[in-house]
Motif scaffolding. Sequence first.
Motif, PDB file in Angstrom:
ATOM      1  N   GLN A 103      23.679  37.197  43.830  1.00 56.78           N
ATOM      2  CA  GLN A 103      24.711  36.507  43.061  1.00 56.78           C
ATOM      3  C   GLN A 103      24.908  37.138  41.681  1.00 56.78           C
ATOM      4  N   GLN A 104      23.854  37.722  41.135  1.00 54.93           N
ATOM      5  CA  GLN A 104      24.005  38.450  39.877  1.00 54.93           C
ATOM      6  C   GLN A 104      25.030  39.576  40.042  1.00 54.93           C
ATOM      7  N   LYS A 105      24.883  40.305  41.129  1.00 54.59           N
ATOM      8  CA  LYS A 105      25.794  41.419  41.382  1.00 54.59           C
ATOM      9  C   LYS A 105      27.217  40.917  41.592  1.00 54.59           C
ATOM     10  N   TYR A 106      27.345  39.795  42.275  1.00 56.66           N
ATOM     11  CA  TYR A 106      28.672  39.232  42.530  1.00 56.66           C
ATOM     12  C   TYR A 106      29.369  38.851  41.221  1.00 56.66           C
ATOM     13  N   ILE A 107      28.636  38.194  40.328  1.00 60.38           N
ATOM     14  CA  ILE A 107      29.214  37.778  39.048  1.00 60.38           C
ATOM     15  C   ILE A 107      29.673  38.999  38.253  1.00 60.38           C
ATOM     16  N   GLU A 108      28.863  40.039  38.257  1.00 56.72           N
ATOM     17  CA  GLU A 108      29.226  41.252  37.529  1.00 56.72           C
ATOM     18  C   GLU A 108      30.457  41.922  38.137  1.00 56.72           C
ATOM     19  N   GLU A 109      30.538  41.923  39.455  1.00 59.46           N
ATOM     20  CA  GLU A 109      31.706  42.521  40.112  1.00 59.46           C
ATOM     21  C   GLU A 109      32.976  41.723  39.811  1.00 59.46           C
ATOM     22  N   LEU A 110      32.846  40.412  39.770  1.00 59.68           N
ATOM     23  CA  LEU A 110      33.993  39.566  39.453  1.00 59.68           C
ATOM     24  C   LEU A 110      34.467  39.833  38.023  1.00 59.68           C
ATOM     25  N   ALA A 111      33.516  39.941  37.107  1.00 62.61           N
ATOM     26  CA  ALA A 111      33.861  40.239  35.718  1.00 62.61           C
ATOM     27  C   ALA A 111      34.525  41.610  35.611  1.00 62.61           C
ATOM     28  N   GLY A 112      34.011  42.570  36.373  1.00 64.04           N
ATOM     29  CA  GLY A 112      34.603  43.904  36.363  1.00 64.04           C
ATOM     30  C   GLY A 112      36.027  43.899  36.880  1.00 64.04           C
ATOM     31  N   GLN A 113      36.279  43.067  37.872  1.00 65.71           N
ATOM     32  CA  GLN A 113      37.633  42.957  38.414  1.00 65.71           C
ATOM     33  C   GLN A 113      38.605  42.444  37.349  1.00 65.71           C
ATOM     34  N   ILE A 114      38.183  41.463  36.578  1.00 65.07           N
ATOM     35  CA  ILE A 114      39.031  40.914  35.518  1.00 65.07           C
ATOM     36  C   ILE A 114      39.281  41.963  34.436  1.00 65.07           C
ATOM     37  N   ILE A 115      38.259  42.729  34.101  1.00 69.29           N
ATOM     38  CA  ILE A 115      38.417  43.777  33.089  1.00 69.29           C
ATOM     39  C   ILE A 115      39.397  44.844  33.573  1.00 69.29           C
ATOM     40  N   ARG A 116      39.287  45.237  34.829  1.00 68.51           N
ATOM     41  CA  ARG A 116      40.220  46.241  35.364  1.00 68.51           C
ATOM     42  C   ARG A 116      41.651  45.718  35.345  1.00 68.51           C
ATOM     43  N   PHE A 117      41.815  44.438  35.644  1.00 70.23           N
ATOM     44  CA  PHE A 117      43.151  43.838  35.566  1.00 70.23           C
ATOM     45  C   PHE A 117      43.703  43.954  34.148  1.00 70.23           C
ATOM     46  N   ARG A 118      42.869  43.635  33.171  1.00 70.13           N
ATOM     47  CA  ARG A 118      43.344  43.662  31.783  1.00 70.13           C
ATOM     48  C   ARG A 118      43.695  45.083  31.343  1.00 70.13           C
TER      49      ARG A 118
END
Length: 347
Positions: free
Chosen positions: A284-299
Amino acid sequence: MLKLLSYTENYSKIATLDPLGLDSFFQQLPDLNTSGRVDDIIQVFDESMNSLDFSWSTNSLIACQRDLGMLMSSIRFHSQETSCLSKEHQTIFIKLGETTDLPPRESSFHYGLWNPQNHRIRTFTSWDDEVELSRSVFLATTLLTQSLFYFLSVFPPMDKVVFDGVDSHGNLNINHAYSCLEKGLKKSLTSMANIRPQVFSQELRPFFDPIEIGGELYIGPGGGQIPLMIFDELLFGLSSFSSHYEKFVLEGIKFFPKPYREVFYSARNQKALLYRLDELPMEQQKYIEELAGQIIRFRQHHIHLAQKSFTPANIGKYTTGSAGYTMDVLHRILEATKQILKEVKHY
């Protein structure tokens, strides 16, 4: 979470409602706005305000708020005055806001999510770009809300995250959350690319100007009124990290329905998930980081598109978004999220 789920079931119901009987008039509104026939708009606005019945259901009153708000914004467009309402009408809008537990003017929820996405669609103009804008807000908000629901089913906001593991159902919800978020953000970027900058800034943007009601200035529908900011709070705790973002988000969150606001403030009152990764299983740690990375790439993509559009030839008289913020805020938000992820990243 259950409140949010219950609320989502009302989305389509609100869009189907026409309590003031304005379906046919909204087919005429774009032409009336183009030709400057504001007297015709004012006449229907006055008649509709007089026929408003506060004993109607909350959903019906939200639909009234949608339609009356768009008529009000049309009148504001023609008057060029932030205070374009009589005191009597301001009082009615304030009561309407109190009854629906929303601010006393239309928001991105009214313009997108609660706007009929068919032949009954409410628009200010005849531009196809505006139909694309409304539908993109509808789809992005729908998908981000679905993502938020799946996310909260696995990571509910609470004082302490306690997980010994996530079962197969939980893993499925994690995948759904990621997929819906990805689709919602992608739809936003696609629509930005498809909506012509000059059409937006010169033909559409003037209908989203601030309006004064009861002595307070209310911003128009804008990008700060979609559920991405709730993910910002859950994952990054941005409202506490950045003073620039705090002002932006606290202004925008007022326009969200109550179930969203409850999730936001619950997240705001605790440490963000990225700062609590050690409390989670490694998967789940990895999942949270991937989700955050997705938002950053969107921005990053969002800023790139915005910069291409934000040129003197395109922006006309506007140097800010409908919430009154410049491009600088987008850069600050991006840098803040990147800094937070860099500080905590495990992978």
